[in-house]
Design an enzyme around this catalytic site. Sequence first.
Site, PDB file in Angstrom:
ATOM      1  N   TYR A 150      -1.728  -0.180  10.922  1.00 29.25           N
ATOM      2  CA  TYR A 150      -1.976  -1.012   9.642  1.00 29.25           C
ATOM      3  C   TYR A 150      -0.568  -0.768   9.014  1.00 29.25           C
ATOM      4  O   TYR A 150      -0.158  -1.722   8.557  1.00 29.25           O
ATOM      5  CB  TYR A 150      -3.223  -0.401   8.967  1.00 29.25           C
ATOM      6  N   THR A 184       0.766  -1.244   0.043  1.00 25.46           N
ATOM      7  CA  THR A 184      -0.034  -0.081   0.124  1.00 25.46           C
ATOM      8  C   THR A 184       0.885   1.180  -0.058  1.00 25.46           C
ATOM      9  O   THR A 184       1.927   1.212   0.409  1.00 25.46           O
ATOM     10  CB  THR A 184      -0.728   0.094   1.346  1.00 25.46           C
ATOM     11  N   ASP A 185       0.430   2.388  -0.455  1.00 25.88           N
ATOM     12  CA  ASP A 185       0.982   3.703  -0.383  1.00 25.88           C
ATOM     13  C   ASP A 185       1.219   4.210   1.032  1.00 25.88           C
ATOM     14  O   ASP A 185       2.202   5.093   1.169  1.00 25.88           O
ATOM     15  CB  ASP A 185       0.367   4.545  -1.374  1.00 25.88           C
ATOM     16  N   GLU A 186       0.535   3.686   1.865  1.00 28.79           N
ATOM     17  CA  GLU A 186       0.529   4.269   3.290  1.00 28.79           C
ATOM     18  C   GLU A 186       1.785   3.670   3.951  1.00 28.79           C
ATOM     19  O   GLU A 186       2.111   4.172   4.901  1.00 28.79           O
ATOM     20  CB  GLU A 186      -0.745   3.594   4.044  1.00 28.79           C
ATOM     21  N   LYS A 193       2.061  -3.339   7.534  1.00 28.55           N
ATOM     22  CA  LYS A 193       2.411  -3.537   5.937  1.00 28.55           C
ATOM     23  C   LYS A 193       3.945  -3.387   5.621  1.00 28.55           C
ATOM     24  O   LYS A 193       4.341  -3.853   4.657  1.00 28.55           O
ATOM     25  CB  LYS A 193       1.387  -2.535   5.149  1.00 28.55           C
TER      26      LYS A 193
HETATM   27  P1  NAD Z   1     -10.111  -6.834   2.716  1.00 25.74           P
HETATM   28  O1  NAD Z   1     -10.248  -6.728   4.003  1.00 25.74           O
HETATM   29  O2  NAD Z   1     -11.549  -6.510   1.706  1.00 25.74           O
HETATM   30  O3  NAD Z   1      -9.961  -8.594   2.424  1.00 25.74           O
HETATM   31  C1  NAD Z   1      -8.937  -9.292   3.332  1.00 25.74           C
HETATM   32  C2  NAD Z   1      -9.139 -10.555   2.747  1.00 25.74           C
HETATM   33  O4  NAD Z   1      -8.005 -11.434   3.768  1.00 25.74           O
HETATM   34  C3  NAD Z   1     -10.594 -11.173   3.464  1.00 25.74           C
HETATM   35  O5  NAD Z   1     -10.976 -11.842   2.497  1.00 25.74           O
HETATM   36  C4  NAD Z   1      -9.964 -11.760   4.617  1.00 25.74           C
HETATM   37  O6  NAD Z   1     -10.826 -12.943   5.254  1.00 25.74           O
HETATM   38  C5  NAD Z   1      -8.534 -12.335   4.373  1.00 25.74           C
HETATM   39  N1  NAD Z   1      -7.698 -12.736   5.575  1.00 25.74           N
HETATM   40  C6  NAD Z   1      -7.484 -12.024   6.581  1.00 25.74           C
HETATM   41  N2  NAD Z   1      -6.732 -12.243   7.527  1.00 25.74           N
HETATM   42  C7  NAD Z   1      -6.396 -13.570   7.035  1.00 25.74           C
HETATM   43  C8  NAD Z   1      -5.594 -14.641   7.037  1.00 25.74           C
HETATM   44  N3  NAD Z   1      -5.041 -14.418   8.381  1.00 25.74           N
HETATM   45  N4  NAD Z   1      -5.365 -15.899   6.584  1.00 25.74           N
HETATM   46  C9  NAD Z   1      -6.068 -15.659   5.294  1.00 25.74           C
HETATM   47  N5  NAD Z   1      -6.700 -14.787   4.998  1.00 25.74           N
HETATM   48  C10 NAD Z   1      -7.027 -13.640   5.667  1.00 25.74           C
HETATM   49  O7  NAD Z   1      -9.007  -6.167   1.846  1.00 25.74           O
HETATM   50  P2  NAD Z   1      -8.655  -5.544   0.737  1.00 25.74           P
HETATM   51  O8  NAD Z   1      -9.087  -4.277   0.706  1.00 25.74           O
HETATM   52  O9  NAD Z   1      -9.354  -6.342  -0.509  1.00 25.74           O
HETATM   53  O10 NAD Z   1      -7.127  -5.304   0.581  1.00 25.74           O
HETATM   54  C11 NAD Z   1      -6.508  -6.519  -0.012  1.00 25.74           C
HETATM   55  C12 NAD Z   1      -4.962  -6.129   0.039  1.00 25.74           C
HETATM   56  O11 NAD Z   1      -4.610  -5.127  -0.749  1.00 25.74           O
HETATM   57  C13 NAD Z   1      -4.339  -5.901   1.521  1.00 25.74           C
HETATM   58  O12 NAD Z   1      -3.163  -6.601   1.581  1.00 25.74           O
HETATM   59  C14 NAD Z   1      -4.252  -4.569   1.716  1.00 25.74           C
HETATM   60  O13 NAD Z   1      -3.249  -4.236   2.547  1.00 25.74           O
HETATM   61  C15 NAD Z   1      -3.981  -4.093   0.089  1.00 25.74           C
HETATM   62  N6  NAD Z   1      -4.319  -2.847  -0.226  1.00 25.74           N
HETATM   63  C16 NAD Z   1      -5.716  -2.625  -0.105  1.00 25.74           C
HETATM   64  C17 NAD Z   1      -5.992  -1.041  -0.737  1.00 25.74           C
HETATM   65  C18 NAD Z   1      -7.484  -0.790  -0.384  1.00 25.74           C
HETATM   66  O14 NAD Z   1      -7.747   0.311  -1.014  1.00 25.74           O
HETATM   67  N7  NAD Z   1      -8.407  -1.447  -0.018  1.00 25.74           N
HETATM   68  C19 NAD Z   1      -5.187  -0.313  -1.052  1.00 25.74           C
HETATM   69  C20 NAD Z   1      -3.831  -0.771  -1.398  1.00 25.74           C
HETATM   70  C21 NAD Z   1      -3.527  -2.158  -0.665  1.00 25.74           C
HETATM   71  P1  TYD Z   2     -10.472   4.645   4.522  1.00 25.33           P
HETATM   72  O1  TYD Z   2     -11.289   4.147   3.298  1.00 25.33           O
HETATM   73  O2  TYD Z   2     -10.621   4.124   5.845  1.00 25.33           O
HETATM   74  O3  TYD Z   2      -8.961   4.444   3.603  1.00 25.33           O
HETATM   75  P2  TYD Z   2      -7.428   4.842   4.276  1.00 25.33           P
HETATM   76  O4  TYD Z   2      -7.855   5.404   5.652  1.00 25.33           O
HETATM   77  O5  TYD Z   2      -6.762   3.519   4.288  1.00 25.33           O
HETATM   78  O6  TYD Z   2      -6.983   5.753   3.387  1.00 25.33           O
HETATM   79  O7  TYD Z   2     -10.316   6.229   4.571  1.00 25.33           O
HETATM   80  C1  TYD Z   2     -10.280   7.246   3.642  1.00 25.33           C
HETATM   81  C2  TYD Z   2     -10.437   8.571   4.041  1.00 25.33           C
HETATM   82  O8  TYD Z   2     -11.848   8.794   4.565  1.00 25.33           O
HETATM   83  C3  TYD Z   2      -9.346   8.743   5.231  1.00 25.33           C
HETATM   84  O9  TYD Z   2      -8.983  10.203   5.210  1.00 25.33           O
HETATM   85  C4  TYD Z   2     -10.497   8.703   6.440  1.00 25.33           C
HETATM   86  C5  TYD Z   2     -11.806   9.150   5.817  1.00 25.33           C
HETATM   87  N1  TYD Z   2     -12.923   8.502   6.407  1.00 25.33           N
HETATM   88  C6  TYD Z   2     -14.043   9.542   6.848  1.00 25.33           C
HETATM   89  O10 TYD Z   2     -13.748  10.698   6.692  1.00 25.33           O
HETATM   90  N2  TYD Z   2     -15.205   8.714   7.501  1.00 25.33           N
HETATM   91  C7  TYD Z   2     -15.179   7.622   7.569  1.00 25.33           C
HETATM   92  O11 TYD Z   2     -16.232   7.019   8.044  1.00 25.33           O
HETATM   93  C8  TYD Z   2     -14.077   6.515   7.105  1.00 25.33           C
HETATM   94  C9  TYD Z   2     -14.087   5.195   7.273  1.00 25.33           C
HETATM   95  C10 TYD Z   2     -12.980   7.333   6.490  1.00 25.33           C
END
Ligand code: NAD
Ligand code: TYD
Length: 342
Positions: free
Chosen positions: A151, A126-128, A155
Amino acid sequence: MHSLLVTGGAGFIGSNFIRYMLAAHPDLLIVNYDKLTYAGNLENLSGLENHPSYRFIRGDICDHETVARAMEEHSVDIIINFAAESHVDRSILGPAVFIETNVTGTTALLDAARKYGVVRFVQISTDEVYGSLGEEGTFSETTPLHPNSPYAASKTSADLFVLAYQHTFGVPAVITRCSNNYGPYQFPEKLIPLMIVNALNDRPLPVYGDGGNVRDWIYVEDHCRAIDVVLHHGVAGEVYNIGGGNEWNNIDIVKLILRELGKPESLITFVKDRPGHDRRYAMDSRKITRELDWKPAKTFEGGLRETVRWYLDHAEWWKRILSGAYEEYYRTMYVERERSFR
Ligand code: NAD
Ligand code: TYD
């Protein structure tokens, strides 16, 4: 025929990735390995149960034995690790499970990658990991790592283990670091789906702080296509940033969602800020564009409209989620917050 272990395939991005890959590469076997935590939902993959190139195994990535069995049973030669605890706010409530899954779990997969001699390991990061930006600038692959939330710290630790296993043991690993995703099947704890379902339920839309935090949004399918490109053409030991080139502040997104749904802005409620809230993320994705010829295709307005439409058309999907443990999560996370209006 390659056999891919896709961990976390029942989550938001993982399930979109599996659908994408089964359509793009019918010659690959996709083994979805997922613990099915609160975020894992097999409904995200409905219709694929009997697909000849798809298998599902319920398992924890921290569990060496179950991982080994999955590797052997399906002759896995590629691992793509999506499995993670993925929500910043939950990591503030309880960091321990983030260390367990995101760090220990990733190293367990790296051990399996070594043992079974995989030809590719893709870590979905992630970019975070880069921390927070001021008004100007972007994150490049050489920006120093400066994670701020539990988090992000978990990561970042995982990324460091991936690079160490590549360097020390020659695991052919690559890392992708993507910005904020949106699209179908996203659990309604993240900004966009949470605001959509709250608006549909005429519930207040809780905007943290002043609503001026900035994220770079990318449509999930553009991210999936980037991972596909890195999987096939990325160079071991390299990191690839993936961004939408699409910066928005939170309050403008919330207003856009309300406009799409025809709901009033009076639903917006400014609430107590997230502790340690990163102000701005913005990605420099020139490396993946230059070296691997990838760039995002979806416009934000088009992608957001489709996403809103998807939630309107799949009310039974999110209503089932809202009727479970979610309500308690929401109370814990928001009730206190809503009382302390800024
Ligand atoms: P999500 O929370 O929707 O899904 C996570 C999945 O992992 C779920 O299906 C969960 O059951 C499974 N999981 C959790 N713990 C586990 C374990 N111990 N063993 C096996 N499975 C397990 O997450 P997402 O938003 O789909 O993100 C997927 C990946 O992408 C993550 O690694 C996250 O850090 C990364 N990512 C997400 C975003 C975003 O915007 N959502 C952006 C950049 C990177
Ligand atoms: P989020 O979807 O949790 O992603 P991340 O924090 O990993 O970037 O949040 C995106 C942005 O939205 C972040 O600046 C926090 C804000 N946010 C709210 O203002 N209200 C909310 O209820 C949530 C979930 C996020």
